[in-house]
Design a protein around this motif. Sequence first.
Motif, PDB file in Angstrom:
ATOM      1  N   UNK A 232      -3.786  -2.481 -36.722  1.00 30.74           N
ATOM      2  CA  UNK A 232      -3.808  -4.101 -36.982  1.00 30.74           C
ATOM      3  C   UNK A 232      -4.046  -4.781 -35.875  1.00 30.74           C
ATOM      4  N   UNK A 233      -3.557  -4.215 -34.646  1.00 31.58           N
ATOM      5  CA  UNK A 233      -3.735  -4.691 -33.366  1.00 31.58           C
ATOM      6  C   UNK A 233      -5.205  -4.964 -33.263  1.00 31.58           C
ATOM      7  N   UNK A 343      -5.385 -19.233 -25.677  1.00 33.71           N
ATOM      8  CA  UNK A 343      -5.482 -19.020 -24.374  1.00 33.71           C
ATOM      9  C   UNK A 343      -4.160 -18.994 -23.577  1.00 33.71           C
ATOM     10  N   UNK A 344      -2.997 -19.158 -24.092  1.00 35.16           N
ATOM     11  CA  UNK A 344      -1.781 -19.304 -23.527  1.00 35.16           C
ATOM     12  C   UNK A 344      -1.214 -18.077 -23.002  1.00 35.16           C
ATOM     13  N   UNK A 345      -0.471 -18.141 -22.082  1.00 31.26           N
ATOM     14  CA  UNK A 345       0.271 -16.995 -21.530  1.00 31.26           C
ATOM     15  C   UNK A 345       1.102 -16.266 -22.652  1.00 31.26           C
ATOM     16  N   UNK A 346       1.730 -17.117 -23.227  1.00 33.13           N
ATOM     17  CA  UNK A 346       2.765 -16.419 -24.200  1.00 33.13           C
ATOM     18  C   UNK A 346       1.747 -15.447 -25.200  1.00 33.13           C
ATOM     19  N   UNK A 350       1.925 -11.360 -25.005  1.00 25.39           N
ATOM     20  CA  UNK A 350       2.287 -10.763 -26.407  1.00 25.39           C
ATOM     21  C   UNK A 350       1.376  -9.463 -26.711  1.00 25.39           C
ATOM     22  N   UNK A 351       0.155  -9.862 -26.651  1.00 24.44           N
ATOM     23  CA  UNK A 351      -0.937  -8.884 -26.956  1.00 24.44           C
ATOM     24  C   UNK A 351      -0.819  -7.750 -26.014  1.00 24.44           C
ATOM     25  N   UNK A 352      -0.825  -7.774 -24.573  1.00 25.65           N
ATOM     26  CA  UNK A 352      -0.773  -7.020 -23.719  1.00 25.65           C
ATOM     27  C   UNK A 352       0.729  -5.983 -23.914  1.00 25.65           C
ATOM     28  N   UNK A 353       1.723  -6.559 -24.003  1.00 20.14           N
ATOM     29  CA  UNK A 353       2.990  -5.899 -24.151  1.00 20.14           C
ATOM     30  C   UNK A 353       3.126  -5.112 -25.331  1.00 20.14           C
ATOM     31  N   UNK A 359       1.554   2.026 -27.218  1.00 19.27           N
ATOM     32  CA  UNK A 359       0.788   2.947 -26.743  1.00 19.27           C
ATOM     33  C   UNK A 359       1.767   4.098 -26.064  1.00 19.27           C
ATOM     34  N   UNK A 360       3.156   3.973 -25.970  1.00 20.86           N
ATOM     35  CA  UNK A 360       4.249   4.577 -25.241  1.00 20.86           C
ATOM     36  C   UNK A 360       4.368   5.837 -26.245  1.00 20.86           C
TER      37      UNK A 360
END
Lengths: 531, 247
Positions: A232-233, A343-346, A350-353, A359-360
Amino acid sequence: MSWDHQYNIPSNLSVRGLIHRLKRLVACRTDTQQSLKRTFYDTHDWRVYGRGQVLEEQFVNSNTATLHLRSLHDPGTQTAETTSKKPIRFLQDLPNGVMKRQLASIIEMRALLPVASMRSRATSLRLLDNNQKTVAYLQLEENNLLNSAGRIQGETIRRACLVPVRGYTTAARRLSRSLHKNLGLEPVDGDMLVAALAATGRQPGDYNSKLELQLDPSMRADAASQIVLRRLLEIVQANEHGIRTNIDTEFLHDFRVAVRRSRTALTQLKNVLPDRGQNRFRRDFRWLQQITGPARDTDVYLLKFADYQALLEPPLRPALAPLRNFLQQHRNIQYRRLTRSLDSTRYNRLITEWRAFLDQSSPRGSAAKHAARPIREIANERIWRLYRRAIKTGRAINDNSPAQDLHDLRKTCKKLRYMLELFQGIYPQRDVKKIIRALKQLQDNLGDFNDLQVQSDVLQQFSKEIHAKGRAGPETLMAIGNLVASLRQQRELQRQAFYGRYEKFARPVVKDRFRRLFHDAGYDVTSNKAR
Amino acid sequence: MKVIASYNIKGGVGKTATAVNLGYLSAGEGARVLIWDLDPQGAASFYFRVKPKIKGGSKRLLRRKRPLIEVIKGTDYRNLDLLPADFSNRHLELLLDHGKNRRRGLRKVIKPLRDYYDYVLIDCAPSISLVSENVLDISDALLIPTIPTTLSLRTLNTLIDFRIKHALTHVQLLPFFSMVDRRKSLHRLILERPPKKLSIMLNTFIPFASEVEKMGVRRAPVATYAGRSRAAVAFEQLWTEVKSCLD
Ligand SMILES: Nc1ncnc2c1ncn2[C@@H]1O[C@H](COP(=O)(O)OP(=O)(O)OP(=O)(O)O)[C@@H](O)[C@H]1O
Ligand SMILES: [Mg+2]
């Protein structure tokens, strides 16, 4: 058809040499000799290719392009052809005619994008019968593939392509045989599209919004959930670019569906995934859903615009034009706003974390209660529970029920649908398809009921705004008023139709099927496998 | 899909020349076009060098045993196909007569063609018959080549009445002057002052020209061998005018 349409021209044979030998063999005449640029088109989700078709544009050093739609497996069979002066992107850019009608059911609202191109020299020969009538064409091509930077890549691909004339296949077949037997040409498979794609590093079907994941039913639930959520990601990210560049409406649509599915999975699989961070992700995904809502809404109103017009008496229809302008402006504002959010940090955090979370590797003796149970058991439980809740909520609905009750049922059905789709890979495909079909009928009714409510309210609101800004005369306000009235009428019809749809869904046959798949046998199957 | 029939009760007025040349022009613009040779003499089939024969005869057309598309032939021109004439077209009248829906029998024949063509141009035989009634039933427009003579104009009136009498008013009538010879005083007279009732006449007329006659020798549309001739230009104008009348 059981004969070959395409041949490789061997490297020791020049095109001129080939023509020379052909002319001694059969009655034929050189028709045209031209340099052209060939570009293949498809939608982001490969709808044309998916239907076994190829859409090709040919420019012969002029500003008019011819478009060809043909079968992927039978390159000789021309489905349709048309000339276009405008660059094509959407269906409405095509001239009216057979091709437009055929493409309409294939691409719908999606934009056509160039997927690969090549520069070619082509010599076309006509094969003639004894009346000098053309019975087949032989196209001798020297194709130079272009990479994504537009530079020639690799060696020239030389092909002889046999195009039969309708009603003269015998002649074409005979020519096909002698190309092989007398001239020693070797048949090749596959359209030039496939070769051209390879040069741009793309693969047909490299994007697809369907899940279609094969999962082992006995797999640990946490690992299986991660696979589904990672997919989904992937879909979310594959659509970002199209939203930013505003290519067509379906990028945002697919994006939102993937987000909503992720949210459903998060709540339904609460005790399967690691506890840490779950609340935060749930909050952030809700935010993502909210900020994408207004842009999607304007998309929907614009997609439905033609339907809206059709609901009005013909003389009133032109009066809706200011509404369309308003919607278009509104849409541009919403998309700009949305791009800023992406483009926001939020969003980026969210996507990276979220990816890190997925992935863990599932820790042994994981904290989550159900992490180690087989996925089939978990999916069975959740689906069965949602089904029972849907049946119960639906049964309680009568003419006096508030709209909220139908709204709740709609949400339950949606969750049920998502869970079925997310985990369909662990069930027999045919059964799940049948169940989804039964559910879809009910969902459509509930969805329409809800949409018509929202649409009539929002359009009324828009009407006020348009009026306040002095952007439209009384006819427009009246036209919107009539539109709202007829949407409300339709909504009543949907309300009446609910009972029939619910009855069909609650039928014993459907219930048996749910029970068999998710309740009785389900446990047996997994317990055999897992324990 | 638009169905246009080239029709006149009278023979030798330019029906076939019209169907063939307009078919060629429309296909050249990128439309998908079928010329249906419905005249047993097969003149249109001859111009395209197609054998005037259908496997299974016209019975097959009406019975829909196998798809009609299988008997269609591609011409030498892109986007232009032909449904050949067949000697047994003579029996079409009989077949229609015995069919269930004798006046509407061609509807089901034409229906599957919608997936393939933008225009179907029908080249009719010169007569007024059950077949022609059926053709009128499925047509959106009737091209009526008319030679500017008193007698021809009377025939045209008969046709106008026929259309009303048989409740076929959905068909648009597009009569135009054909084989116009400026050297003939009657032609000049009629052209300059057409009778009042004939205000429906198109503006374009096709001149009498040897290039059109040569189609029989060349076996090809005029534009392919005399693209700049007056006749070729007239056919182009005619097609443009017909299109503007259709939508
Ligand atoms: N504009 C023209 N100028 C000169 N000759 C013409 C013209 N139009 C048609 N002709 C010639 O007149 C003859 C009849 O024309 P055509 O076959 O088109 O008419 P038709 O109405 O189809 O005839 P039929 O009733 O026999 O089917 C042909 O030989 C054709 O070449
Ligand atoms: Mg004729």
